[in-house]
Motif scaffolding. Structure first.
Motif, PDB file in Angstrom:
ATOM      1  N   GLU A 193      -1.074  -1.189  -8.472  1.00 58.57           N
ATOM      2  CA  GLU A 193       0.040  -0.218  -9.058  1.00 58.57           C
ATOM      3  C   GLU A 193       0.965   0.335  -8.062  1.00 58.57           C
ATOM      4  O   GLU A 193       0.338   0.648  -6.807  1.00 58.57           O
ATOM      5  CB  GLU A 193      -0.613   1.141  -9.720  1.00 58.57           C
ATOM      6  CG  GLU A 193       0.569   1.893 -10.203  1.00 58.57           C
ATOM      7  CD  GLU A 193      -0.113   3.301 -10.925  1.00 58.57           C
ATOM      8  OE1 GLU A 193       0.651   3.836 -11.819  1.00 58.57           O
ATOM      9  OE2 GLU A 193      -1.232   3.535 -11.029  1.00 58.57           O
ATOM     10  N   ILE A 194       2.264   0.077  -8.160  1.00 56.24           N
ATOM     11  CA  ILE A 194       3.226   0.884  -7.084  1.00 56.24           C
ATOM     12  C   ILE A 194       3.218   2.385  -7.643  1.00 56.24           C
ATOM     13  O   ILE A 194       4.228   2.575  -8.854  1.00 56.24           O
ATOM     14  CB  ILE A 194       4.405   0.279  -7.089  1.00 56.24           C
ATOM     15  CG1 ILE A 194       4.431  -1.283  -6.604  1.00 56.24           C
ATOM     16  CG2 ILE A 194       5.426   1.108  -5.891  1.00 56.24           C
ATOM     17  CD1 ILE A 194       3.723  -1.592  -5.148  1.00 56.24           C
ATOM     18  N   GLN A 195       2.569   3.487  -7.286  1.00 55.67           N
ATOM     19  CA  GLN A 195       2.282   4.355  -7.961  1.00 55.67           C
ATOM     20  C   GLN A 195       3.727   5.153  -7.861  1.00 55.67           C
ATOM     21  O   GLN A 195       4.514   5.258  -7.015  1.00 55.67           O
ATOM     22  CB  GLN A 195       1.149   5.202  -7.267  1.00 55.67           C
ATOM     23  CG  GLN A 195      -0.028   4.342  -7.297  1.00 55.67           C
ATOM     24  CD  GLN A 195      -1.580   5.037  -6.698  1.00 55.67           C
ATOM     25  OE1 GLN A 195      -2.405   5.403  -7.814  1.00 55.67           O
ATOM     26  NE2 GLN A 195      -1.243   5.561  -5.998  1.00 55.67           N
ATOM     27  N   ALA A 196       3.516   6.581  -8.433  1.00 54.72           N
ATOM     28  CA  ALA A 196       4.737   7.459  -8.291  1.00 54.72           C
ATOM     29  C   ALA A 196       4.785   7.832  -7.200  1.00 54.72           C
ATOM     30  O   ALA A 196       6.136   8.357  -6.704  1.00 54.72           O
ATOM     31  CB  ALA A 196       4.600   8.573  -9.431  1.00 54.72           C
ATOM     32  N   ASP A 197       4.103   7.972  -6.277  1.00 49.15           N
ATOM     33  CA  ASP A 197       4.504   8.580  -4.758  1.00 49.15           C
ATOM     34  C   ASP A 197       4.700   7.439  -4.093  1.00 49.15           C
ATOM     35  O   ASP A 197       5.025   7.391  -2.766  1.00 49.15           O
ATOM     36  CB  ASP A 197       3.242   9.065  -4.409  1.00 49.15           C
ATOM     37  CG  ASP A 197       1.853   8.435  -4.161  1.00 49.15           C
ATOM     38  OD1 ASP A 197       1.935   7.084  -4.594  1.00 49.15           O
ATOM     39  OD2 ASP A 197       0.881   8.757  -3.595  1.00 49.15           O
ATOM     40  N   GLY A 198       4.825   6.256  -4.471  1.00 55.16           N
ATOM     41  CA  GLY A 198       5.149   5.001  -3.766  1.00 55.16           C
ATOM     42  C   GLY A 198       4.045   4.319  -3.000  1.00 55.16           C
ATOM     43  O   GLY A 198       4.384   3.369  -2.585  1.00 55.16           O
ATOM     44  N   SER A 199       3.094   4.613  -3.080  1.00 48.66           N
ATOM     45  CA  SER A 199       1.929   3.943  -2.400  1.00 48.66           C
ATOM     46  C   SER A 199       1.450   2.873  -3.357  1.00 48.66           C
ATOM     47  O   SER A 199       1.672   2.905  -4.699  1.00 48.66           O
ATOM     48  CB  SER A 199       0.736   4.866  -2.293  1.00 48.66           C
ATOM     49  OG  SER A 199       0.358   5.387  -3.545  1.00 48.66           O
ATOM     50  N   ALA A 200       0.845   1.730  -2.929  1.00 46.27           N
ATOM     51  CA  ALA A 200       0.470   0.619  -3.406  1.00 46.27           C
ATOM     52  C   ALA A 200      -1.143   0.575  -3.308  1.00 46.27           C
ATOM     53  O   ALA A 200      -1.746   0.601  -2.388  1.00 46.27           O
ATOM     54  CB  ALA A 200       0.994  -0.580  -2.919  1.00 46.27           C
ATOM     55  N   VAL A 201      -1.502   0.519  -4.631  1.00 44.73           N
ATOM     56  CA  VAL A 201      -3.075   0.642  -4.701  1.00 44.73           C
ATOM     57  C   VAL A 201      -3.524  -0.368  -5.812  1.00 44.73           C
ATOM     58  O   VAL A 201      -3.291  -0.446  -6.847  1.00 44.73           O
ATOM     59  CB  VAL A 201      -3.233   2.053  -5.322  1.00 44.73           C
ATOM     60  CG1 VAL A 201      -5.227   2.302  -5.400  1.00 44.73           C
ATOM     61  CG2 VAL A 201      -2.680   3.101  -4.476  1.00 44.73           C
ATOM     62  N   GLY A 202      -4.476  -1.130  -5.126  1.00 48.23           N
ATOM     63  CA  GLY A 202      -5.305  -2.051  -6.365  1.00 48.23           C
ATOM     64  C   GLY A 202      -6.396  -1.409  -6.849  1.00 48.23           C
ATOM     65  O   GLY A 202      -6.975  -0.629  -6.245  1.00 48.23           O
TER      66      GLY A 202
END
Length: 532
Positions: free
Chosen positions: A501-510
């Motif tokens: 997910e490219i999260q709402a805060d801009g971080s990329a997290v598997g």
């Protein structure tokens, strides 16, 4: 002597810069001259097929003849014929024309034919009625800087791209019929196979990718027999995976398909009648070919009048080129051995695709699963209706079909990587109130962010763009988006259901899919016929 040497030095420098600004490539058809901007060389407006005009209207793309001398490739060709904006009667866009079968190439400067660069081919979206490979947002500069060759292609749109008519079906019966847009895409891929090594590209490492209608096109190319071997990896951005978005209607008979109850030929006959053309024989077809391009585009109308007969012809299940839908292929286990990246945005669109004007109507779409739907979408009864509708549309049309596709690939041990794009730039948060809207990921994928309404581009915007562009470039290079400095993107395994997910805060997290409960519900509803 001093001034002579100075002048000679200036002359030599100018000559070198002139050479850098005008790279040439010799193909089997002739020589092309492009332009170099910084460390990227660009070749624009390259014809990959003859003009689809006159007798070639509604025919498969024909070969473009070889040329003598050097052909200029510093300017884009015409966009595919399409309605202009704002609408002005039946006028087509001033930058578009029926003669439109061009492609454009961005590559690192100073490469040789032996460079074997990975090649990415972008297929634009636009509901199959709008779009162009020349749009500024599709510049391949950032991909070229990552060591990837980027190609954008044009393909025919609207009734020029998808059209059927009884006399057309009988004419030249050995030729494919109906899906001229797909034929164009395949012709462009064949051109790439034949010629791209002259530009330094590797014809054995081609990735196709597209968004919306472009994503639908990628899904179709994955299952069209004639496209096999023309590409080696695929990326689908908001391109569905089930029949509600993909090809469905038959070419020449009525059917009971819930999405396309009218055949493509009947739609063609309706269109002819709208323009006063009676009959279905060769004479009627000649009159159709005699219509102006503006009359063919016809203001983009989908019916011949309010509440009238359908005249819009999209992708067709013609039985020869397109022999099945992606959904039927995947359900039958016919999955191409092509690594896949696929995903959708968190809040694609707020309206459309479903008929519901209240929470009750929305939940009733799930039939006897309405209570389960309420528990997932509105557990405490406080979910805003517009937000709830956006979630259901997003899940039904894009998110769950993407997961369905990934599960099909995973079941055959073909690598699949699923993403969810949830980032919204601070400048767009008022406009995208429920999350990332349809197509909002594109500028980040291309690392080509344009400010909206004069708003500043933030460091976070730039960070997200760099991350996504690198994932996409890595996948094109190796079939795996992961690489140094990037958060780990897990390969999709059905039992784990992990995505990036490219999260709402801009971080990329598997991580495990954060909307898995919604996906499970939609999958169950589709399987039981409660939601379609």
């Amino acid at each position: 002597m001093k001034y002579f040497l100075l002048g000679l030095s200036l002359f030599i420098n100018c000559s070198i810069h002139a050479q850098e600004a005008a790279p040439t490539v010799k193909t089997s058809l002739g020589i092309l001259k492009g332009v170099t901007e910084g460390d990227v060389s660009i070749f624009k407006g390259i014809p990959y097929a003859a003009a689809p005009t006159g007798a070639n209207r509604w025919r498969p793309p024909q070969p473009f003849p070889a040329w003598q001398g050097i052909r200029d490739a510093t300017k884009f060709g015409a966009d595919p014929a399409q309605m202009g904006f704002p609408r002005d009667g039946n006028k087509i866009s001033s930058t578009s024309a029926e003669d439109c079968l061009f492609l454009n190439i961005w590559r690192p400067a100073n490469v040789s034919p032996n460079s074997k660069l990975p090649v990415m081919v972008w297929i634009y979206g636009g509901a199959f009625v709008f779009g162009s490979g020349a749009q500024p947002g599709y510049s391949g500069v950032r991909f070229a800087k990552q060591g990837v060759m980027l190609i954008t292609i044009n393909y025919r749109l609207g009734r020029l791209g998808f059209f059927a008519f009884p006399a057309l079906s009988k004419e030249k019966p050995e030729e494919f019929k109906g899906n001229y847009a797909y034929m164009d895409q395949i012709a462009a891929l064949k051109w790439i196979q034949e010629h791209i090594s002259a530009f330094g590209g590797d014809p054995k490492n081609v990735t196709i990718f597209g968004e919306s209608a472009g994503g639908v096109s990628v899904q179709s190319l994955l299952t069209i027999p004639s496209a096999r071997g023309l590409f080696h990896k695929a990326i689908v951005e908001s391109g569905g995976g089930r029949d509600g978005v993909l090809t469905g209607k038959s070419i020449n008979k009525e059917n009971a398909d819930r999405y396309y109850p009218v055949s493509a030929e009947i739609i063609g006959v309706n269109f002819a009648k709208k323009h006063g053309i009676e009959g279905t024989d060769a004479a009627a077809l000649a009159k159709l070919r005699g219509l102006s391009v503006e009359e063919i585009i016809d203001g983009g109308q989908e019916t011949d009048g309010p509440g009238g007969a359908p005249i819009y012809s999209g992708p067709i299940l013609d039985g020869k080129l397109v022999v099945e839908t992606a959904q039927s292929a995947y359900n039958a286990g016919r999955v191409p051995k092509v690594p896949l990246m696929i995903g959708s945005n968190s809040a694609e669109i707020e309206a459309g695709f479903i008929n519901a004007n209240s929470k009750e109507e929305l939940l009733n779409l799930f039939g006897d699963m309405a209570a389960e739907a309420k528990a997932v979408y509105d557990p405490d009864g406080t979910t805003d209706f517009a937000k709830m509708r956006t979630m259901v549309i997003t899940d039904k049309v894009w998110a769950e079909p993407a997961r369905f596709t990934a599960k099909a690939f995973a079941s055959k041990k073909v690598p699949a990587y699923v993403y969810l794009f949830s980032y919204v730039s601070p400048s767009s948060q008022q406009r995208m109130r429920f999350g990332a809207a349809h197509a909002s990921e594109i500028s980040y994928v291309f690392d080509n962010i344009a400010s909206r309404d004069g708003a500043a581009i933030t460091p976070k915007d730039q960070e997200v763009a760099k991350t996504m562009n690198t994932y996409w470039a890595n996948f094109a290079k190796t079939g795996n988006p992961n690489g140094a400095g990037l958060p780990q993107w897990p390969v999709y395994i059905t039992q784990k259901a992990e995505i990036l997910e490219i999260q709402a805060d801009g971080s990329a997290v598997g991580k495990p899919d954060p909307v898995k409960a919604r996906m499970d519900l939609v999958e169950k509803a589709v399987a039981t016929g409660n939601l379609y």
